[in-house]
Each structure stands twice: as structure tokens, then as C-alpha cells.
Design a protein around this motif. Structure first.
Motif, PDB file in Angstrom:
ATOM      1  N   VAL A 180       0.877  -1.180   0.000  1.00 36.23           N
ATOM      2  CA  VAL A 180       0.000   0.000   0.000  1.00 36.23           C
ATOM      3  C   VAL A 180       0.911   1.225   0.000  1.00 36.23           C
ATOM      4  O   VAL A 180       1.612   1.484   0.981  1.00 36.23           O
ATOM      5  CB  VAL A 180      -0.934   0.021   1.230  1.00 36.23           C
ATOM      6  N   LEU A 181       0.916   1.932  -1.126  1.00 34.09           N
ATOM      7  CA  LEU A 181       1.775   3.112  -1.236  1.00 34.09           C
ATOM      8  C   LEU A 181       0.915   4.355  -0.979  1.00 34.09           C
ATOM      9  O   LEU A 181      -0.006   4.642  -1.744  1.00 34.09           O
ATOM     10  CB  LEU A 181       2.387   3.161  -2.642  1.00 34.09           C
ATOM     11  N   VAL A 182       1.210   5.037   0.105  1.00 36.82           N
ATOM     12  CA  VAL A 182       0.457   6.252   0.415  1.00 36.82           C
ATOM     13  C   VAL A 182       1.301   7.436  -0.061  1.00 36.82           C
ATOM     14  O   VAL A 182       2.371   7.708   0.491  1.00 36.82           O
ATOM     15  CB  VAL A 182       0.147   6.371   1.924  1.00 36.82           C
ATOM     16  N   ASP A 183       0.810   8.090  -1.095  1.00 36.17           N
ATOM     17  CA  ASP A 183       1.533   9.200  -1.730  1.00 36.17           C
ATOM     18  C   ASP A 183       1.122  10.493  -1.007  1.00 36.17           C
ATOM     19  O   ASP A 183       0.046  11.037  -1.246  1.00 36.17           O
ATOM     20  CB  ASP A 183       1.145   9.211  -3.216  1.00 36.17           C
ATOM     21  N   GLU A 184       2.006  10.936  -0.115  1.00 36.40           N
ATOM     22  CA  GLU A 184       1.673  12.095   0.722  1.00 36.40           C
ATOM     23  C   GLU A 184       2.331  13.382   0.215  1.00 36.40           C
ATOM     24  O   GLU A 184       2.820  14.195   1.003  1.00 36.40           O
ATOM     25  CB  GLU A 184       2.083  11.816   2.179  1.00 36.40           C
ATOM     26  N   ALA A 185       2.291  13.580  -1.102  1.00 39.62           N
ATOM     27  CA  ALA A 185       2.931  14.771  -1.675  1.00 39.62           C
ATOM     28  C   ALA A 185       2.352  16.072  -1.087  1.00 39.62           C
ATOM     29  O   ALA A 185       3.047  17.083  -1.020  1.00 39.62           O
ATOM     30  CB  ALA A 185       2.772  14.762  -3.195  1.00 39.62           C
ATOM     31  N   TYR A 186       1.081  16.043  -0.671  1.00 33.40           N
ATOM     32  CA  TYR A 186       0.421  17.279  -0.201  1.00 33.40           C
ATOM     33  C   TYR A 186       0.118  17.263   1.296  1.00 33.40           C
ATOM     34  O   TYR A 186      -0.620  18.105   1.789  1.00 33.40           O
ATOM     35  CB  TYR A 186      -0.890  17.476  -0.976  1.00 33.40           C
ATOM     36  N   SER A 207       5.197   8.019   0.743  1.00 37.86           N
ATOM     37  CA  SER A 207       6.146   8.852  -0.010  1.00 37.86           C
ATOM     38  C   SER A 207       5.849  10.322   0.242  1.00 37.86           C
ATOM     39  O   SER A 207       4.697  10.720   0.419  1.00 37.86           O
ATOM     40  CB  SER A 207       6.132   8.513  -1.501  1.00 37.86           C
ATOM     41  N   ARG A 208       6.896  11.094   0.310  1.00 40.00           N
ATOM     42  CA  ARG A 208       6.799  12.533   0.576  1.00 40.00           C
ATOM     43  C   ARG A 208       7.572  13.311  -0.488  1.00 40.00           C
ATOM     44  O   ARG A 208       8.535  12.801  -1.058  1.00 40.00           O
ATOM     45  CB  ARG A 208       7.415  12.867   1.948  1.00 40.00           C
ATOM     46  N   SER A 209       7.159  14.557  -0.679  1.00 38.80           N
ATOM     47  CA  SER A 209       7.796  15.426  -1.672  1.00 38.80           C
ATOM     48  C   SER A 209       8.261  16.713  -1.004  1.00 38.80           C
ATOM     49  O   SER A 209       7.571  17.238  -0.129  1.00 38.80           O
ATOM     50  CB  SER A 209       6.769  15.758  -2.756  1.00 38.80           C
ATOM     51  N   LEU A 210       9.393  17.228  -1.437  1.00 42.43           N
ATOM     52  CA  LEU A 210       9.801  18.554  -0.948  1.00 42.43           C
ATOM     53  C   LEU A 210       9.376  19.653  -1.924  1.00 42.43           C
ATOM     54  O   LEU A 210       9.625  20.826  -1.699  1.00 42.43           O
ATOM     55  CB  LEU A 210      11.316  18.611  -0.716  1.00 42.43           C
ATOM     56  N   SER A 211       8.708  19.236  -3.025  1.00 49.46           N
ATOM     57  CA  SER A 211       8.344  20.203  -4.062  1.00 49.46           C
ATOM     58  C   SER A 211       7.352  21.239  -3.571  1.00 49.46           C
ATOM     59  O   SER A 211       7.483  22.425  -3.865  1.00 49.46           O
ATOM     60  CB  SER A 211       7.728  19.472  -5.258  1.00 49.46           C
ATOM     61  N   LYS A 212       6.335  20.792  -2.849  1.00 47.87           N
ATOM     62  CA  LYS A 212       5.249  21.692  -2.460  1.00 47.87           C
ATOM     63  C   LYS A 212       5.477  22.236  -1.051  1.00 47.87           C
ATOM     64  O   LYS A 212       5.514  23.448  -0.828  1.00 47.87           O
ATOM     65  CB  LYS A 212       3.905  20.969  -2.562  1.00 47.87           C
ATOM     66  N   SER A 213       5.653  21.356  -0.095  1.00 49.61           N
ATOM     67  CA  SER A 213       5.765  21.777   1.312  1.00 49.61           C
ATOM     68  C   SER A 213       6.977  22.657   1.562  1.00 49.61           C
ATOM     69  O   SER A 213       6.955  23.523   2.432  1.00 49.61           O
ATOM     70  CB  SER A 213       5.895  20.559   2.216  1.00 49.61           C
ATOM     71  N   ARG A 285     -18.872  25.371  -6.876  1.00 45.93           N
ATOM     72  CA  ARG A 285     -18.917  24.351  -5.818  1.00 45.93           C
ATOM     73  C   ARG A 285     -17.490  23.870  -5.595  1.00 45.93           C
ATOM     74  O   ARG A 285     -16.792  23.526  -6.559  1.00 45.93           O
ATOM     75  CB  ARG A 285     -19.818  23.190  -6.227  1.00 45.93           C
ATOM     76  N   VAL A 286     -17.050  23.857  -4.341  1.00 43.35           N
ATOM     77  CA  VAL A 286     -15.642  23.558  -4.048  1.00 43.35           C
ATOM     78  C   VAL A 286     -15.561  22.335  -3.137  1.00 43.35           C
ATOM     79  O   VAL A 286     -16.225  22.300  -2.093  1.00 43.35           O
ATOM     80  CB  VAL A 286     -14.958  24.766  -3.361  1.00 43.35           C
ATOM     81  N   LEU A 287     -14.758  21.348  -3.541  1.00 39.56           N
ATOM     82  CA  LEU A 287     -14.587  20.173  -2.677  1.00 39.56           C
ATOM     83  C   LEU A 287     -13.770  20.565  -1.450  1.00 39.56           C
ATOM     84  O   LEU A 287     -12.844  21.383  -1.565  1.00 39.56           O
ATOM     85  CB  LEU A 287     -13.832  19.082  -3.434  1.00 39.56           C
ATOM     86  N   PRO A 288     -14.093  19.998  -0.286  1.00 36.98           N
ATOM     87  CA  PRO A 288     -13.287  20.306   0.904  1.00 36.98           C
ATOM     88  C   PRO A 288     -11.854  19.826   0.687  1.00 36.98           C
ATOM     89  O   PRO A 288     -11.631  18.639   0.492  1.00 36.98           O
ATOM     90  CB  PRO A 288     -13.980  19.526   2.031  1.00 36.98           C
ATOM     91  N   SER A 289     -10.906  20.744   0.654  1.00 38.20           N
ATOM     92  CA  SER A 289      -9.527  20.371   0.310  1.00 38.20           C
ATOM     93  C   SER A 289      -8.616  20.358   1.526  1.00 38.20           C
ATOM     94  O   SER A 289      -8.696  21.220   2.393  1.00 38.20           O
ATOM     95  CB  SER A 289      -8.971  21.354  -0.728  1.00 38.20           C
ATOM     96  N   GLN A 290      -7.725  19.367   1.542  1.00 38.90           N
ATOM     97  CA  GLN A 290      -6.679  19.299   2.576  1.00 38.90           C
ATOM     98  C   GLN A 290      -5.313  19.491   1.909  1.00 38.90           C
ATOM     99  O   GLN A 290      -4.290  19.142   2.486  1.00 38.90           O
ATOM    100  CB  GLN A 290      -6.731  17.938   3.251  1.00 38.90           C
ATOM    101  N   ALA A 291      -5.317  20.010   0.685  1.00 40.93           N
ATOM    102  CA  ALA A 291      -4.067  20.170  -0.058  1.00 40.93           C
ATOM    103  C   ALA A 291      -3.811  21.660  -0.308  1.00 40.93           C
ATOM    104  O   ALA A 291      -4.525  22.514   0.222  1.00 40.93           O
ATOM    105  CB  ALA A 291      -4.154  19.405  -1.368  1.00 40.93           C
ATOM    106  N   ASN A 292      -2.809  21.972  -1.107  1.00 41.44           N
ATOM    107  CA  ASN A 292      -2.538  23.389  -1.415  1.00 41.44           C
ATOM    108  C   ASN A 292      -3.199  23.807  -2.730  1.00 41.44           C
ATOM    109  O   ASN A 292      -2.670  24.635  -3.459  1.00 41.44           O
ATOM    110  CB  ASN A 292      -1.032  23.681  -1.428  1.00 41.44           C
ATOM    111  N   PHE A 293      -4.325  23.176  -3.020  1.00 41.04           N
ATOM    112  CA  PHE A 293      -5.120  23.538  -4.202  1.00 41.04           C
ATOM    113  C   PHE A 293      -6.567  23.200  -3.890  1.00 41.04           C
ATOM    114  O   PHE A 293      -6.858  22.475  -2.923  1.00 41.04           O
ATOM    115  CB  PHE A 293      -4.645  22.758  -5.433  1.00 41.04           C
ATOM    116  N   VAL A 294      -7.465  23.741  -4.715  1.00 38.25           N
ATOM    117  CA  VAL A 294      -8.875  23.362  -4.587  1.00 38.25           C
ATOM    118  C   VAL A 294      -9.389  22.949  -5.962  1.00 38.25           C
ATOM    119  O   VAL A 294      -8.912  23.439  -6.996  1.00 38.25           O
ATOM    120  CB  VAL A 294      -9.763  24.510  -4.028  1.00 38.25           C
ATOM    121  N   LEU A 295     -10.358  22.030  -5.951  1.00 33.24           N
ATOM    122  CA  LEU A 295     -11.024  21.626  -7.195  1.00 33.24           C
ATOM    123  C   LEU A 295     -12.427  22.215  -7.156  1.00 33.24           C
ATOM    124  O   LEU A 295     -13.198  21.921  -6.231  1.00 33.24           O
ATOM    125  CB  LEU A 295     -11.076  20.103  -7.297  1.00 33.24           C
TER     126      LEU A 295
END
Ligand SMILES: Cc1ncc(COP(=O)(O)O)c(C=O)c1O
Length: 391
Positions: A180-186, A207-213, A285-295
Motif C-alpha cells: 500500500v503506497l500512500v503518496d503524501e505529496a500534499y 512517499s513525501r515530496s519537498l516540491s510543495k511543502s 462548488r468547491v470540494l473540501p480540500s486538505q491540499a494546497n489547491f482546490v477543485l
């Protein structure tokens, strides 16, 4: 025509399409690739300046041990539970080559990060896309039923920004025999994370990214955390020197400066709440976001027109021409002035649409008046050829 000495799997695939990267001199508001709106920590820039010629002449430490020690300290694990990568995409590639045999399968909730199918195709494998449950709930039973070799879960998810509680991921990991790969880029913009699961679940890799955080998308640095036995296997698969000397020094300085990074995460979360409220006030209409973007879903369902209309105003956001996403746009949260430009751009589009609707309504009104007027023979003839006007 692709040369026929190229592998069939490669000839048959489209490849990943990255978001547009305008030239540095182009004056645009860039809210399309989920970059951090602030520069990296000054300590990162100092670490880059301090890199000695000697450490460029020599090969870097193959496992990036300086970074592993810092990441292990940050997450309360041991360094042998950390793997460094040239961006988290590199981590995802290494994982796919490690877990997915040719002919095998990656299962993932859908929609999600569009790189996953590309990685599977490169491996002569396939992806099984499982629709999200109601309210973007993790479709545990359906994922288990796929019998895939691994499940890839972007959490927070892209491009929805929605978040699955770690307890649900634990439930999935307990019942699933594969990786189970949990991609935690955000994940640094979210309320929780799955790092705590790796102690109990040998099949979980985060997995983690330094790109965004950490505002280091241009540097290319990501990492994975998993139990030592898993990391040892991934190490065999990675390129010998997949993280360079400058990247190791800069990434280490970045995660050591938590105060700087956390301050920026707080800012982005506050702006995310403000932008969400303002978009909703404009009818999106905006989905509740936990990232640094909204859809966000366009009030008139015309996502592509909104994307193009913003682009004409020098504002870049992302539109995905895919089922379930075509009526939406994904907006990266920027600094307040950038977000204000985006909101102003949408207001311009809304008032242009209002004016167009008003003009159409006025034209319809005029036609009704003309229809009601006593028929002059020439006008009656003209109307006989007029196209039907929808009510
Ligand atoms: C879900 C997800 N995972 C991973 C990545 C890759 O990030 P990196 O820049 O670390 O390769 C992205 C980038 O957009 C992403 O959206």
C-alpha cells in the motif's frame, strides 16, 4: 511514426502531461502546478551556496545519509527506514519497479494522480481504476477485490484535494496482502498523515515530496518511509546516485527548518479557506480540500471555458479534459494577491457571461415584440428563416 525498435508498451502510451511552465519573463499568475507560493527557506539557499567544489567533483553519498538522518529525526523513525529520491516521482518509479511485475496491476481510487497509469504501462503492467465512494470515501472492498499487486493512494488526493482518515488506510492495509503506497505529496497542508502506520504495517510505504511543502519543486527531492526490510529492497532498484550532492544538502536544510515551513503551511491553509468561501460566493462548488489547491465546479459547468477565459487574462490554472473533471478547474493556492487576481478574473468572466446572457435575453424580447406586432409581409418572410431560439 514511432520507430519500431521502441518497446511496444512505450509506443502505445501517451506519457504524462505536466502542467504548463511559462518562461520566467512571462508575466502570469501561475496557479496551475501546485507549487509553494513562497521561496525556499533562506537556510536552504545558504546550504546551496556552501556546497564545496570538492563535493561536486566526487560522487554523492549514494543513499543520501545526511538527509536520512534528518528525516528519521523528524518522523521518529530510524535512518534505515528512509529512502531518498530525485523528487517523489522517482520514489513512485522505484516503488513500481519493485512491487509490480510485468503483467501485474496497480489499483487506485479514481480520479487520482495521472502518473500512476504511466508508471504501470512502463512496467508492462496495468492499472485498475476504482471509483471513489460517496463523498470521496476510500472504496476499501472494491480495492481489495481487484487482486492487484499494490494499491496507490494519493492522500490528500490529486486533483480533488480530499483526504482519507489514516484509520481507513490502516483498515485497507490490514486486509490487503500487497503493498500500500500512500503518496503524501500534499500531506503537510492536511490535518493528519499516515507515517504512524508503517510501524504496524510492513506493507505500507509512505512517499513525501519537498516540491510543495518546502518550495523545492525545481530542486527535485522526495523520499519514502517504510520498514527497513522494504527500504532495503527499494535500494536495490534505485539508480546508484539518484539524489545529487546539492539536492541532499538543500533538502536536509529544508526539513531542518520546520519553523519556516510550518509558517508557510499555515498561510496556505488560511488562504485556502478564504479562496473557498469566495469561490462559493461566486457560485462555484468547491470540494473540501486538505491540499494546497482546490477543485472547483463551474456554476455553468463549463470548466474548459473558465480555464481559457482565465488564461486570456494571464492567469494559469489546470483543467483536466476527463470524465468527471471536465466541468471543474483545479486552482493552486497562491499568495493573497495571486488569489485575488484569480477571483477578479472569475468575476470578469461571470460579468461577461451575464452581459452575453442579457444581450441574448434582450434579443429574444425584441423578437417577441416583433412577433406580436402586425405582420408586415417582408418581416414575416424573414422570420420564417430565423433559427429557433431556445426558451
Ligand atoms: C499526488 C502527487 N504525487 C507526487 C507528485 C510528484 O511530486 P515531485 O515533484 O516530488 O516529483 C505530484 C506532483 O504533482 C503529485 O500531484
Amino acid at each position: 511514426m514511432a520507430p519500431d525498435f521502441v518497446r511496444e508498451a512505450v509506443r502505445g502510451m501517451d506519457g504524462y502531461t505536466p502542467g504548463e511552465q511559462p518562461g520566467e519573463s512571462d508575466r502570469v499568475v501561475k496557479l496551475n502546478t501546485n507549487e509553494n507560493p513562497f521561496p525556499p527557506s533562506p537556510k536552504v539557499m545558504a546550504a546551496i551556496r556552501d556546497v564545496e567544489a570538492e563535493s561536486l567533483r566526487r560522487y554523492p553519498n549514494p543513499t543520501g545519509d545526511l538527509f536520512r538522518a534528518a528525516a528519521a529525526k523528524l518522523h521518529g523513525v530510524t535512518p534505515d527506514m528512509i529512502l531518498c529520491g530525485n523528487g517523489s516521482d522517482d520514489i513512485l518509479t522505484i516503488a513500481t519497479r519493485t512491487f509490480i511485475p510485468p503483467g501485474g496491476a496497480i489499483a487506485h481510487p479514481d480520479p487520482t494522480y495521472s502518473l500512476y497509469p504511466v508508471l504501470a504501462q512502463l512496467q508492462d503492467a496495468r492499472t485498475v481504476a476504482v471509483p471513489w465512494g460517496d463523498g470521496y470515501a476510500l472504496p476499501i472492498e472494491a480495492l481489495l477485490a481487484t487482486g492487484a499487486n499494490a494499491i496507490y493512494l494519493a492522500n490528500p488526493n490529486a486533483p480533488t484535494g480530499t483526504f482519507v482518515p489514516p484509520a481507513k488506510v490502516a483498515e485497507l492495509a490490514s486486509a490487503f496482502p500487497g503493498a500500500v503506497l500512500v503518496d503524501e505529496a500534499y500531506v503537510d497542508f492536511a490535518d493528519g498523515h499516515c507515517m504512524g502506520l508503517i510501524a504496524q504495517h510492513p506493507n505500507v510505504m509512505v512517499s513525501r515530496s519537498l516540491s510543495k511543502s518546502y518550495a523545492l519543486a525545481g530542486l527535485r527531492f522526495g523520499y519514502a518511509a517504510a520498514q527497513p526490510a522494504v527500504i532495503a529492497e527499494l535500494m536495490k532498484v534505485k539508480d546508484s546516485y539518484n539524489a545529487d550532492a546539492i539536492a541532499i544538502a538543500a533538502a536536509t536544510a529544508a526539513i531542518e527548518d520546520q519553523d519556516y515551513a510550518r509558517d508557510k503551511w499555515r498561510y496556505v491553509r488560511e488562504e485556502r479557506a478564504r479562496v473557498t468561501a469566495q469561490l462559493e460566493a461566486l457560485g462555484w462548488r468547491v470540494l473540501p480540500s486538505q491540499a494546497n489547491f482546490v477543485l472547483a465546479t463551474a456554476p455553468d459547468g463549463r470548466g474548459r471555458e473558465a480555464y481559457l477565459g482565465l488564461k486570456r487574462q494571464g492567469i494559469l490554472i489546470r483543467h483536466f479534459d476527463k470524465p468527471g473533471l471536465a466541468d471543474k478547474i483545479r486552482i493552486t493556492i497562491g499568495q493573497a494577491h495571486e488569489n485575488n487576481a484569480l477571483l477578479a478574473g472569475l468575476r470578469v468572466l461571470a460579468s461577461a457571461a451575464d452581459r452575453a446572457a442579457g444581450a441574448a435575453e434582450a434579443a429574444r424580447g425584441r423578437r417577441r415584440e416583433e412577433d406580436a406586432a402586425p405582420a408586415v409581409p417582408a418581416m414575416a418572410a424573414a422570420h420564417a428563416h430565423a433559427p429557433a431560439v431556445a426558451g
